[in-house]
Design a protein around this motif. Structure first.
Motif, PDB file in Angstrom:
ATOM      1  N   HIS A   1       0.842  -1.201   0.000  1.00  0.00           N
ATOM      2  CA  HIS A   1       0.000   0.000   0.000  1.00  0.00           C
ATOM      3  C   HIS A   1       0.876   1.249   0.000  1.00  0.00           C
ATOM      4  O   HIS A   1       0.633   2.210  -0.747  1.00  0.00           O
ATOM      5  CB  HIS A   1      -0.919  -0.020   1.223  1.00  0.00           C
ATOM      6  CG  HIS A   1      -1.641   1.266   1.484  1.00  0.00           C
ATOM      7  ND1 HIS A   1      -2.802   1.608   0.833  1.00  0.00           N
ATOM      8  CD2 HIS A   1      -1.355   2.305   2.331  1.00  0.00           C
ATOM      9  CE1 HIS A   1      -3.211   2.789   1.260  1.00  0.00           C
ATOM     10  NE2 HIS A   1      -2.353   3.235   2.166  1.00  0.00           N
TER      11      HIS A   1
ATOM     12  N   GLN B   1       1.362   4.111  -3.018  1.00  0.00           N
ATOM     13  CA  GLN B   1       1.230   5.550  -2.830  1.00  0.00           C
ATOM     14  C   GLN B   1       2.477   6.287  -3.299  1.00  0.00           C
ATOM     15  O   GLN B   1       2.397   7.334  -3.954  1.00  0.00           O
ATOM     16  CB  GLN B   1       0.957   5.862  -1.355  1.00  0.00           C
ATOM     17  CG  GLN B   1      -0.414   5.441  -0.865  1.00  0.00           C
ATOM     18  CD  GLN B   1      -0.677   5.914   0.535  1.00  0.00           C
ATOM     19  OE1 GLN B   1       0.212   5.901   1.402  1.00  0.00           O
ATOM     20  NE2 GLN B   1      -1.905   6.360   0.802  1.00  0.00           N
TER      21      GLN B   1
ATOM     22  N   GLN C   1       2.635   6.351  -7.074  1.00  0.00           N
ATOM     23  CA  GLN C   1       1.715   7.351  -7.625  1.00  0.00           C
ATOM     24  C   GLN C   1       2.290   8.754  -7.487  1.00  0.00           C
ATOM     25  O   GLN C   1       2.175   9.586  -8.410  1.00  0.00           O
ATOM     26  CB  GLN C   1       0.365   7.256  -6.915  1.00  0.00           C
ATOM     27  CG  GLN C   1      -0.410   5.983  -7.230  1.00  0.00           C
ATOM     28  CD  GLN C   1      -1.601   5.776  -6.307  1.00  0.00           C
ATOM     29  OE1 GLN C   1      -1.974   6.667  -5.537  1.00  0.00           O
ATOM     30  NE2 GLN C   1      -2.191   4.592  -6.367  1.00  0.00           N
TER      31      GLN C   1
ATOM     32  N   TYR D   1       7.063  11.872   2.408  1.00  0.00           N
ATOM     33  CA  TYR D   1       6.254  10.705   2.736  1.00  0.00           C
ATOM     34  C   TYR D   1       6.744  10.068   4.039  1.00  0.00           C
ATOM     35  O   TYR D   1       5.934   9.684   4.898  1.00  0.00           O
ATOM     36  CB  TYR D   1       6.313   9.691   1.595  1.00  0.00           C
ATOM     37  CG  TYR D   1       5.313   8.563   1.738  1.00  0.00           C
ATOM     38  CD1 TYR D   1       4.002   8.720   1.321  1.00  0.00           C
ATOM     39  CD2 TYR D   1       5.684   7.344   2.312  1.00  0.00           C
ATOM     40  CE1 TYR D   1       3.069   7.698   1.466  1.00  0.00           C
ATOM     41  CE2 TYR D   1       4.762   6.316   2.462  1.00  0.00           C
ATOM     42  CZ  TYR D   1       3.462   6.500   2.041  1.00  0.00           C
ATOM     43  OH  TYR D   1       2.551   5.485   2.196  1.00  0.00           O
TER      44      TYR D   1
END
Length: 230
Positions: free
Chosen positions: A68, A72, A75, A100
């Protein structure tokens, strides 16, 4: 009271996503020690058996949580795009990764196992570290390799092996992130500009870039990453 594994508000294929979302939220709030089958399932409004039914166990659930995170990150890398300044593109990806990690330190650690001693280190059946074999990881990392390739094809730098160049960049960026998350740069007023940018410039100069142009590209990346927009 936890609900039965067959009692759901949505379709059965929604259950894995709900469990992953619950685990991500608990990881952010409480850290890796909170990730237990019963606790995650309860957070998602289910019985603990759904974790085993859909993932096999907590290590496998954490592998899905890592994916996951890589989804992210991939992307976010895709949104950086490809400009006529591949040095700026690469450093924008580096700063995106840093942002992040700052926002999701426990998830970042679960993904890379660098900043703290995480409880789980998921491996394949052959005992290999899983991240380098995860499709989600590889999809995200492909953006870094592609940008490193463009250092030579567009930027005119001496990049004989784009994967090696990407690996070198990946290494120093994550080394910096791990140290920053561990508070090793407390003596610097602006460690990104004082530590990370000089490393990036030196990396590019080593590939044949002019120092002034490499620094300008890093400044462009700082503006793009910290102050996005027209």
């Amino acid at each position: 009271m936890a609900r039965d594994s067959t009692a759901t508000d949505g379709p059965a294929n929604d259950i894995p996503d709900r469990l992953i979302a619950a685990a991500v939220a608990m990881l952010a709030e409480e850290g890796p020690s909170a990730i237990k089958a019963r606790a995650v399932a309860a957070r998602a409004g289910m019985s603990s058996m759904v974790v085993y039914n859909y993932f096999g166990g907590v290590p496998e659930l954490l592998s899905a949580v890592e994916d996951h995170g890589f989804d992210q990150l991939g992307q976010a890398f895709a949104e950086v795009g490809a400009s006529d300044d591949p040095v700026a593109d690469l450093f924008t990806m580096a700063l995106t990764t840093l942002s992040y990690a700052r926002a999701n330190p426990h998830l970042y650690d679960a993904m890379f196992g660098l900043s703290t001693r995480a409880t789980y280190r998921p491996t394949s059946a052959k005992g290999e570290r899983r991240a380098g074999h995860s499709p989600a990881f590889n999809t995200a990392y492909a953006h870094v390799v592609e940008a490193a390739t463009r250092l030579g094809s567009v930027g005119g730098l001496a990049v004989e092996d784009p994967r090696a160049a990407a690996g070198a960049l990946w290494s120093f960026v994550h080394g910096y992130i791990a140290l920053e998350l561990s508070q090793h740069f407390a003596e610097f007023a602006d460690p990104v500009r004082q530590v990370l940018v000089p490393m990036g410039v030196t990396f590019c100069v080593g590939l044949g870039a002019d120092h002034a142009s490499a620094l300008a590209s890093h400044e462009t990346a700082l503006r793009r990453a910290w102050h996005p927009g027209p």
